[in-house]
Design an enzyme around this catalytic site. Structure first.
Site, PDB file in Angstrom:
ATOM      1  N   LYS A 128       0.833  -1.212   0.000  1.00  0.00           N
ATOM      2  CA  LYS A 128       0.000   0.000   0.000  1.00  0.00           C
ATOM      3  C   LYS A 128       0.864   1.257   0.000  1.00  0.00           C
ATOM      4  CE  LYS A 128      -4.301  -1.417   0.221  1.00  0.00           C
ATOM      5  NZ  LYS A 128      -5.424  -0.939  -0.559  1.00  0.00           N
ATOM      6  N   LYS A 208      -2.333  -9.391  -8.654  1.00  0.00           N
ATOM      7  CA  LYS A 208      -3.666  -9.943  -8.368  1.00  0.00           C
ATOM      8  C   LYS A 208      -4.709  -8.929  -8.845  1.00  0.00           C
ATOM      9  CE  LYS A 208      -5.336  -8.005  -4.162  1.00  0.00           C
ATOM     10  NZ  LYS A 208      -6.499  -7.993  -3.357  1.00  0.00           N
ATOM     11  N   LYS A 211      -9.335  -3.894  -7.148  1.00  0.00           N
ATOM     12  CA  LYS A 211     -10.039  -2.653  -7.476  1.00  0.00           C
ATOM     13  C   LYS A 211      -9.070  -1.474  -7.467  1.00  0.00           C
ATOM     14  CE  LYS A 211     -13.258  -3.389  -4.159  1.00  0.00           C
ATOM     15  NZ  LYS A 211     -13.307  -4.789  -3.706  1.00  0.00           N
TER      16      LYS A 211
END
Ligand code: AQP
Length: 339
Positions: A128, A208, A211
């Site tokens: 992140k 992967k 969204k």
């Protein structure tokens, strides 16, 4: 692999308690193929066997979505998507995380048994930070503690998730152990439940499907949109010419065909012998995805045309959970010396 659900008898109102499962999904965008193959189809199946609680985790989404109107809209869209894909409010509880304030209250208590080093080493935290370097907010670091609170507030023992959640689940277990060690046996250690597609790669064929990365196939989108997304998929990068044999083992399109028909080995053979080209295989996949989700797409449109019904299901879900959440908070506060 298709998941066929046998017709199930309605639940008796006073049925014996069943093992409890919990899972959450972020309203951070539109539901995608990875969500369904990796998690949602298990949500649907497991609601018949377990006491199932499913949560739209809007607090988690706040770590990356900062537009209020967008978050509100996506929360309702995610609820409608889950219902359209087969969640039945008579068989499971569907609600929004921020509608049950006990989640964040318990999270604070759990942070006090969680060393910061456990959070800093979490792979998803590192990802992140790399993905949103200008927005490394505190929520990103403490995300797994909130996730642990989401699960244990209902004392859930099973958590249907994709493999990307494995490290978070391990952390939840460590937090539970730390709490139980300090304050006495309180929470069960939650275990992950995976589908046969625990990691679905995105249209880039590398990361992967996610969204926030934007490499998704949005299963409830229009047939044209699905086709556009599937046609953009990266296939076997070493297959340069149409006459080159393909390698189904490394081609994401071929791999996804496993879940859309029993003839996938024939499709793989066509690729491996160059009888078929990547474009043909993609067109077929787009067609099959569109067909598979046609019914859900219709149900989704109906639900979105009746937003008050969707909101009512979410409110009823949060209300139903209040006694369970309150009971856990009372027990935890007692054990921690807060009353
Ligand atoms: N690609 C995937 N393959 C298998 N399972 C997946 N899941 C998500 N992507 C895949 C599972 O779906 C559930 C809900 O996931 P989420 O909403 O946290 O994940 P997302 O769609 O990937 O959303 P974001 O906002 O983009 O999240 P990040 O940035 O964290 O990846 C979970 O059970 C998940 O495992």
């Amino acid at each position: 692999m298709t998941v066929e659900l046998a017709p199930q008898p309605a639940l008796a109102p006073l049925a014996a308690p069943r093992p409890l499962i919990f899972s959450g999904i972020q309203p951070s965008g539109i539901v995608h193929l990875g969500n369904d193959l990796g998690a949602i189809r298990n949500y649907v199946m497991l609601q018949y066997e377990y006491e199932a609680i499913y949560c739209i985790v809007d607090y988690h989404a706040l770590t990356s979505t900062h537009d209020a109107a967008l978050l509100r809209r996506r929360t309702r869209e995610m609820a409608a998507s889950l219902l359209a894909l087969g969640l039945d409010p008579d068989r499971c509880t569907l609600f929004v995380q921020s509608h049950r304030p006990e989640h964040t209250e318990l999270m604070w208590l759990l942070t006090t048994v969680t060393p910061v080093s456990w959070l800093e080493r979490t792979p998803t935290y590192k990802d992140k930070i790399a993905n949103q370097p200008d927005d490394v907010n505190h929520g990103l670091l403490t995300y797994p503690v909130l996730q642990a609170a989401d699960i244990v507030i209902y004392k859930a023992s099973l958590v249907p998730v994709g493999k990307d959640q494995a490290a978070h689940l391990e952390l939840s277990r460590e937090i539970v152990r730390a709490f139980n060690y300090r304050y006495g046996e309180t929470f069960p250690e939650p275990q992950a439940v995976y589908t046969s597609a625990p990691v679905v790669l995105g249209t880039d064929g590398v990361k992967k499907m996610s969204k926030s990365v934007g490499n998704t196939i949005e299963i409830l989108a229009s047939p044209e949109e699905i086709r556009k997304q599937v046609m953009s998929m990266v296939t076997d990068t070493e297959r340069i010419k149409r006459t080159d044999p393909g390698r189904p083992g490394v081609c994401n399109v071929c791999q996804l065909h496993r879940f859309f028909g029993d003839d996938y080995e024939e499709i793989w053979d066509g690729e491996a012998t160059a009888r078929t080209g990547c474009v043909d295989t993609k067109k077929l996949l787009a067609q099959r995805i569109t067909e598979r989700y046609a019914g859900a797409r219709e149900r989704y449109a109906e639900l979105m045309a009746h937003p008050a019904d969707v909101d009512g299901i979410l409110e009823a879900g949060a209300d139903r959970l209040k006694p369970k959440a309150a009971a856990t908070m009372a027990e935890v506060k007692e054990k921690m010396g807060l009353r």
